[in-house]
Design an enzyme around this catalytic site. Structure first.
Site, PDB file in Angstrom:
ATOM      1  N   ASP A  67       1.006  -1.611   0.175  1.00 38.73           N
ATOM      2  CA  ASP A  67      -0.221   0.069  -0.012  1.00 38.73           C
ATOM      3  C   ASP A  67       1.118   1.466  -0.400  1.00 38.73           C
ATOM      4  O   ASP A  67       2.157   1.105   0.414  1.00 38.73           O
ATOM      5  CB  ASP A  67      -0.673  -0.123   1.105  1.00 38.73           C
ATOM      6  CG  ASP A  67       0.049  -0.573   2.640  1.00 38.73           C
ATOM      7  OD1 ASP A  67       0.726  -0.420   3.054  1.00 38.73           O
ATOM      8  OD2 ASP A  67      -1.688  -0.662   4.086  1.00 38.73           O
ATOM      9  N   ASN A 136      -7.746  -0.677  13.691  1.00 32.11           N
ATOM     10  CA  ASN A 136      -9.832  -0.996  13.204  1.00 32.11           C
ATOM     11  C   ASN A 136      -9.378  -2.599  12.900  1.00 32.11           C
ATOM     12  O   ASN A 136     -10.719  -2.375  12.314  1.00 32.11           O
ATOM     13  CB  ASN A 136      -9.667   0.313  12.551  1.00 32.11           C
ATOM     14  CG  ASN A 136      -8.699   0.538  11.140  1.00 32.11           C
ATOM     15  OD1 ASN A 136      -8.058  -0.119  11.220  1.00 32.11           O
ATOM     16  ND2 ASN A 136      -9.658   1.308  10.837  1.00 32.11           N
ATOM     17  N   HIS A 138      -8.233  -3.127   9.770  1.00 30.61           N
ATOM     18  CA  HIS A 138      -7.359  -2.629   8.609  1.00 30.61           C
ATOM     19  C   HIS A 138      -6.134  -4.044   8.308  1.00 30.61           C
ATOM     20  O   HIS A 138      -5.383  -4.088   9.292  1.00 30.61           O
ATOM     21  CB  HIS A 138      -7.010  -1.260   8.529  1.00 30.61           C
ATOM     22  CG  HIS A 138      -5.790  -0.651   8.600  1.00 30.61           C
ATOM     23  ND1 HIS A 138      -5.578   0.360   8.687  1.00 30.61           N
ATOM     24  CD2 HIS A 138      -4.429  -1.204   8.891  1.00 30.61           C
ATOM     25  CE1 HIS A 138      -5.146   1.230   9.157  1.00 30.61           C
ATOM     26  NE2 HIS A 138      -4.155   0.140   8.871  1.00 30.61           N
ATOM     27  N   GLU A 143     -10.024  -0.347   4.521  1.00 27.56           N
ATOM     28  CA  GLU A 143     -10.250  -0.245   5.626  1.00 27.56           C
ATOM     29  C   GLU A 143     -11.698  -1.018   6.288  1.00 27.56           C
ATOM     30  O   GLU A 143     -11.902  -1.356   5.009  1.00 27.56           O
ATOM     31  CB  GLU A 143     -10.810   1.561   6.252  1.00 27.56           C
ATOM     32  CG  GLU A 143      -9.203   2.032   5.446  1.00 27.56           C
ATOM     33  CD  GLU A 143      -8.492   2.743   6.676  1.00 27.56           C
ATOM     34  OE1 GLU A 143      -8.354   1.390   7.880  1.00 27.56           O
ATOM     35  OE2 GLU A 143      -7.808   3.882   7.208  1.00 27.56           O
TER      36      GLU A 143
END
Ligand code: F6R
Length: 245
Positions: A67, A136, A138, A143
């Site tokens: 990413d 979270n 991810h 996400e």
């Protein structure tokens, strides 16, 4: 999917480095997809050191970055590109033609995603993928809410990711979007290691292993991977019950 628990960050990193070296030794033309971030740093340093000591040849492997922060140039120390070059590609002298990054400053981010999808497809998929996990849940920049069947795409980063990510940058940095491989890439990879370390990751690891498999917690997707490994140090595993392992 299987869970492996190690004594501490050092042992987790040594075992992650072993996995990288083993894949390259058994298939010198392997395609590796790598996350950046605090968690894999030591594993990459150890892999680079041991590859040099043992003359393990990485020169024919292909690398693909997992990413990148949209708009952040590669010279910025907080970029994923800067990190992977510093800890792995430069120490190993990986030929430039074998490295694939998202161009975060491209005027055509969708084309960047297509480029990454094509590189991976041309090589017949990813042999080893190393991912971390966000607070979270991810994976890469997938996400909460991202579908499991997507390849590379542009994402709106959520508040947690934008805030936590400030740790990578020298100065407070405006982050709003990311470019990421999709969870489908992870689910199609031949082998995946999700690595996590420290007490701060214990709660999201507990959810990853115990809650319903759903895009609400992207990391739960690894439980669908037949050759997926969740590799944890004791602290990250501290909230897991025997049932969820
Ligand atoms: C970075 C990436 C992210 C990180 C995750 C955990 O390339 O893909 O998903 O893996 O945010 O980051 P650390 O390891 O810094 O806790």
């Amino acid at each position: 999917m299987k869970t492996k628990i190690f004594k501490d960050y050092e042992e987790l990193s040594t075992n992650t480095a072993n996995e990288i070296l083993a894949v390259v030794q058994s298939n010198p033309m392997a395609m590796l997809c790598l996350a950046s971030g605090d968690t894999p740093r030591l594993a990459y340093m150890l892999a680079a050191k041991r590859a040099k000591e043992g003359n393990i040849d990485f020169s024919r492997c292909t690398f693909v970055a997992l990413d990148e922060w949209m708009g952040i140039p590669p010279a910025n120390e907080g970029s994923c590109q800067f990190f992977l070059r510093r800890y792995l590609f430069d120490p190993l002298n990986i030929p430039e033609r074998n490295i694939n990054f998202f161009n975060a400053v491209s005027s055509d981010p969708d084309e960047e995603c297509k480029k990454m999808n094509d590189v991976i497809a041309r090589k017949g998929g990813i042999d080893l993928m190393i991912v971390g996990i966000g607070m979270n849940g991810h994976i890469g920049f997938n996400e909460p809410g991202q579908a499991f069947d997507q390849y590379a795409h542009v994402v709106d980063l959520d508040e947690t990711s934008r805030t936590v990510a400030q740790k990578y940058f020298r100065e407070s940095t405006q982050l709003s979007k990311g470019l990421t491989l999709g969870l489908r890439h992870m689910l199609e990879a031949k082998k995946v290691l999700l690595i996590a370390s420290g007490l701060k990751k214990a709660e999201i690891i507990e959810k990853t292993m115990g809650e319903e498999i759903s895009p609400k917690i992207p990391s739960t997707s690894i439980r669908n991977h037949p050759n997926g490994y969740v590799m944890l140090d004791k602290e990250a595993a501290s909230l897991l019950s025997a049932k969820s392992m």
